[in-house]
Design a protein around this motif. Structure first.
Motif, PDB file in Angstrom:
ATOM      1  N   THR A   1      44.230  55.926  24.757  1.00  0.00           N
ATOM      2  CA  THR A   1      43.497  55.286  25.858  1.00  0.00           C
ATOM      3  C   THR A   1      42.399  54.395  25.307  1.00  0.00           C
ATOM      4  O   THR A   1      42.180  53.283  25.798  1.00  0.00           O
ATOM      5  CB  THR A   1      42.911  56.337  26.821  1.00  0.00           C
ATOM      6  N   THR A   2      41.733  54.843  24.273  1.00  0.00           N
ATOM      7  CA  THR A   2      40.688  54.030  23.639  1.00  0.00           C
ATOM      8  C   THR A   2      41.281  52.731  23.096  1.00  0.00           C
ATOM      9  O   THR A   2      40.731  51.649  23.329  1.00  0.00           O
ATOM     10  CB  THR A   2      40.009  54.828  22.509  1.00  0.00           C
ATOM     11  N   ALA A   3      42.395  52.831  22.390  1.00  0.00           N
ATOM     12  CA  ALA A   3      43.040  51.626  21.850  1.00  0.00           C
ATOM     13  C   ALA A   3      43.450  50.681  22.978  1.00  0.00           C
ATOM     14  O   ALA A   3      43.306  49.456  22.864  1.00  0.00           O
ATOM     15  CB  ALA A   3      44.257  52.006  21.011  1.00  0.00           C
ATOM     16  N   THR A   4      43.909  51.229  24.076  1.00  0.00           N
ATOM     17  CA  THR A   4      44.282  50.403  25.228  1.00  0.00           C
ATOM     18  C   THR A   4      43.063  49.697  25.804  1.00  0.00           C
ATOM     19  O   THR A   4      43.122  48.504  26.146  1.00  0.00           O
ATOM     20  CB  THR A   4      44.979  51.264  26.303  1.00  0.00           C
ATOM     21  N   LEU A   5      41.941  50.398  25.893  1.00  0.00           N
ATOM     22  CA  LEU A   5      40.708  49.772  26.395  1.00  0.00           C
ATOM     23  C   LEU A   5      40.219  48.679  25.440  1.00  0.00           C
ATOM     24  O   LEU A   5      39.701  47.648  25.879  1.00  0.00           O
ATOM     25  CB  LEU A   5      39.621  50.822  26.624  1.00  0.00           C
ATOM     26  N   HIS A   6      40.388  48.897  24.136  1.00  0.00           N
ATOM     27  CA  HIS A   6      40.060  47.835  23.174  1.00  0.00           C
ATOM     28  C   HIS A   6      40.925  46.601  23.444  1.00  0.00           C
ATOM     29  O   HIS A   6      40.436  45.469  23.394  1.00  0.00           O
ATOM     30  CB  HIS A   6      40.286  48.302  21.736  1.00  0.00           C
ATOM     31  N   LEU A   7      42.201  46.824  23.721  1.00  0.00           N
ATOM     32  CA  LEU A   7      43.095  45.707  24.030  1.00  0.00           C
ATOM     33  C   LEU A   7      42.680  44.991  25.307  1.00  0.00           C
ATOM     34  O   LEU A   7      42.732  43.756  25.374  1.00  0.00           O
ATOM     35  CB  LEU A   7      44.542  46.204  24.167  1.00  0.00           C
ATOM     36  N   VAL A   8      42.267  45.739  26.308  1.00  0.00           N
ATOM     37  CA  VAL A   8      41.786  45.128  27.554  1.00  0.00           C
ATOM     38  C   VAL A   8      40.611  44.202  27.255  1.00  0.00           C
ATOM     39  O   VAL A   8      40.563  43.058  27.716  1.00  0.00           O
ATOM     40  CB  VAL A   8      41.391  46.211  28.590  1.00  0.00           C
ATOM     41  N   GLY A   9      39.652  44.693  26.463  1.00  0.00           N
ATOM     42  CA  GLY A   9      38.501  43.872  26.093  1.00  0.00           C
ATOM     43  C   GLY A   9      38.887  42.659  25.266  1.00  0.00           C
ATOM     44  O   GLY A   9      38.389  41.553  25.483  1.00  0.00           O
ATOM     45  N   ALA A  10      39.809  42.868  24.325  1.00  0.00           N
ATOM     46  CA  ALA A  10      40.219  41.773  23.446  1.00  0.00           C
ATOM     47  C   ALA A  10      40.973  40.695  24.223  1.00  0.00           C
ATOM     48  O   ALA A  10      40.680  39.501  24.084  1.00  0.00           O
ATOM     49  CB  ALA A  10      41.091  42.310  22.309  1.00  0.00           C
ATOM     50  N   PHE A  11      41.936  41.107  25.036  1.00  0.00           N
ATOM     51  CA  PHE A  11      42.689  40.121  25.820  1.00  0.00           C
ATOM     52  C   PHE A  11      41.777  39.424  26.825  1.00  0.00           C
ATOM     53  O   PHE A  11      41.875  38.215  27.030  1.00  0.00           O
ATOM     54  CB  PHE A  11      43.883  40.764  26.535  1.00  0.00           C
ATOM     55  N   GLY A  12      40.894  40.199  27.457  1.00  0.00           N
ATOM     56  CA  GLY A  12      39.953  39.592  28.403  1.00  0.00           C
ATOM     57  C   GLY A  12      39.084  38.536  27.746  1.00  0.00           C
ATOM     58  O   GLY A  12      38.928  37.418  28.256  1.00  0.00           O
ATOM     59  N   ALA A  13      38.520  38.858  26.592  1.00  0.00           N
ATOM     60  CA  ALA A  13      37.671  37.903  25.872  1.00  0.00           C
ATOM     61  C   ALA A  13      38.485  36.704  25.402  1.00  0.00           C
ATOM     62  O   ALA A  13      38.018  35.555  25.483  1.00  0.00           O
ATOM     63  CB  ALA A  13      37.003  38.588  24.679  1.00  0.00           C
ATOM     64  N   HIS A  14      39.685  36.954  24.924  1.00  0.00           N
ATOM     65  CA  HIS A  14      40.547  35.867  24.452  1.00  0.00           C
ATOM     66  C   HIS A  14      40.810  34.857  25.569  1.00  0.00           C
ATOM     67  O   HIS A  14      40.662  33.647  25.374  1.00  0.00           O
ATOM     68  CB  HIS A  14      41.862  36.435  23.925  1.00  0.00           C
ATOM     69  N   PHE A  15      41.184  35.351  26.735  1.00  0.00           N
ATOM     70  CA  PHE A  15      41.493  34.450  27.833  1.00  0.00           C
ATOM     71  C   PHE A  15      40.237  33.819  28.430  1.00  0.00           C
ATOM     72  O   PHE A  15      40.267  32.665  28.857  1.00  0.00           O
ATOM     73  CB  PHE A  15      42.336  35.152  28.895  1.00  0.00           C
ATOM     74  N   LEU A  16      39.137  34.545  28.444  1.00  0.00           N
ATOM     75  CA  LEU A  16      37.883  33.952  28.927  1.00  0.00           C
ATOM     76  C   LEU A  16      37.457  32.777  28.062  1.00  0.00           C
ATOM     77  O   LEU A  16      36.963  31.769  28.564  1.00  0.00           O
ATOM     78  CB  LEU A  16      36.758  34.994  28.961  1.00  0.00           C
ATOM     79  N   GLN A  17      37.637  32.906  26.757  1.00  0.00           N
ATOM     80  CA  GLN A  17      37.219  31.831  25.867  1.00  0.00           C
ATOM     81  C   GLN A  17      38.081  30.582  26.001  1.00  0.00           C
ATOM     82  O   GLN A  17      37.730  29.534  25.484  1.00  0.00           O
ATOM     83  CB  GLN A  17      37.214  32.327  24.415  1.00  0.00           C
ATOM     84  N   LYS A  18      39.183  30.666  26.719  1.00  0.00           N
ATOM     85  CA  LYS A  18      40.059  29.517  26.903  1.00  0.00           C
ATOM     86  C   LYS A  18      39.694  28.678  28.130  1.00  0.00           C
ATOM     87  O   LYS A  18      40.227  27.602  28.317  1.00  0.00           O
ATOM     88  CB  LYS A  18      41.519  29.963  26.998  1.00  0.00           C
ATOM     89  N   VAL A  19      38.808  29.197  28.994  1.00  0.00           N
ATOM     90  CA  VAL A  19      38.408  28.442  30.184  1.00  0.00           C
ATOM     91  C   VAL A  19      37.009  27.870  29.988  1.00  0.00           C
ATOM     92  O   VAL A  19      36.236  28.341  29.147  1.00  0.00           O
ATOM     93  CB  VAL A  19      38.466  29.304  31.466  1.00  0.00           C
ATOM     94  N   ALA A  20      36.689  26.866  30.774  1.00  0.00           N
ATOM     95  CA  ALA A  20      35.448  26.098  30.587  1.00  0.00           C
ATOM     96  C   ALA A  20      34.189  26.965  30.557  1.00  0.00           C
ATOM     97  O   ALA A  20      33.390  26.861  29.646  1.00  0.00           O
ATOM     98  CB  ALA A  20      35.337  25.029  31.673  1.00  0.00           C
ATOM     99  N   ILE A  21      34.005  27.812  31.538  1.00  0.00           N
ATOM    100  CA  ILE A  21      32.778  28.617  31.569  1.00  0.00           C
ATOM    101  C   ILE A  21      33.013  30.041  31.077  1.00  0.00           C
ATOM    102  O   ILE A  21      32.161  30.907  31.209  1.00  0.00           O
ATOM    103  CB  ILE A  21      32.159  28.648  32.985  1.00  0.00           C
ATOM    104  N   GLY A  22      34.187  30.276  30.504  1.00  0.00           N
ATOM    105  CA  GLY A  22      34.557  31.617  30.067  1.00  0.00           C
ATOM    106  C   GLY A  22      33.619  32.229  29.048  1.00  0.00           C
ATOM    107  O   GLY A  22      33.293  33.409  29.128  1.00  0.00           O
ATOM    108  N   SER A  23      33.161  31.431  28.087  1.00  0.00           N
ATOM    109  CA  SER A  23      32.252  31.945  27.067  1.00  0.00           C
ATOM    110  C   SER A  23      30.947  32.415  27.712  1.00  0.00           C
ATOM    111  O   SER A  23      30.409  33.464  27.350  1.00  0.00           O
ATOM    112  CB  SER A  23      31.978  30.877  26.015  1.00  0.00           C
ATOM    113  N   ARG A  24      30.464  31.653  28.676  1.00  0.00           N
ATOM    114  CA  ARG A  24      29.233  32.064  29.379  1.00  0.00           C
ATOM    115  C   ARG A  24      29.466  33.330  30.198  1.00  0.00           C
ATOM    116  O   ARG A  24      28.591  34.198  30.254  1.00  0.00           O
ATOM    117  CB  ARG A  24      28.735  30.927  30.277  1.00  0.00           C
TER     118      ARG A  24
END
Length: 191
Positions: free
Chosen positions: A147-170
């Motif tokens: 479950t911990t590894a899955t939550l790490h993946l949720v955070g990683a995928f979320g951050a990855h996709f956020l950084q691809k949109v204009a205001i995602g980094s903010r």
């Protein structure tokens, strides 16, 4: 195309591992424990998100260090060896990880992995110490680690996709700041 299918299969297996552990663990507390408190949930998602912010080898080394040392903390917790300030350590991990994301701290990979390893010990200890007496330790451990590894993946995928949109980094940095504020509240309640 093959890489996408392989990545999807890997993600699916990590998601299904907690269900497998639950099916054989009686009450399923192992896989459920990381989801049972906002402190664990925020810290574990933050580890994945921060690793993506750092980039490179950190994407797998930082969460990997957390999970490995979480296992060690779980073993210490199973044996009920005293680890002082566990709840404070868990709560501080939420503050520090949130601040790292909010201020986009790109530590060297070894330093970031060492920090998350320390946090992993505290989180693992809490999981191991609180294991029900009749629970199978192996199945319980596989549950909370997957479950911990899955939550790490949720955070990683979320951050990855956020950084691809204009205001995602903010938005990612704002999420880190909100997580840190929640962590401050948790620390105040843990003391």
């Amino acid at each position: 195309m093959k890489s996408g299918i392989k990545n999807a299969a890997t993600a699916l297996s990590l998601i299904l591992l907690p269900a497998y552990s639950w099916a054989h663990a009686g009450n399923g507390a192992g896989w459920l424990h990381p989801l049972s408190g906002i402190d664990h949930l925020l810290a574990m998602i933050a580890v994945g998100a921060w690793s993506v912010q750092i980039g490179g080898r950190a994407v797998w080394l930082v969460p990997g260090a957390f999970v490995c040392f979480m296992f060690l903390g779980g073993v210490i917790g199973f044996e009920h060896i005293e680890l002082p300030f566990t709840e404070v350590g868990v709560s501080l991990s939420v503050v520090i990880l949130g601040l790292a994301i909010a201020f986009r701290q790109r530590l060297p990979v070894a330093a970031a992995a060492a920090a998350t390893a320390i946090f992993g010990i505290f989180h693992g200890y809490a999981h191991g110490y609180e294991m029900p007496l009749m629970q199978n330790k192996v199945i319980y451990t596989v549950g909370f680690l997957s479950t911990t590894a899955t939550l790490h993946l949720v955070g990683a995928f979320g951050a990855h996709f956020l950084q691809k949109v204009a205001i995602g980094s903010r938005l990612l940095r704002l999420s880190g700041a909100l997580s840190a504020l929640c962590g401050v509240w948790l620390v105040m309640n843990a003391v």
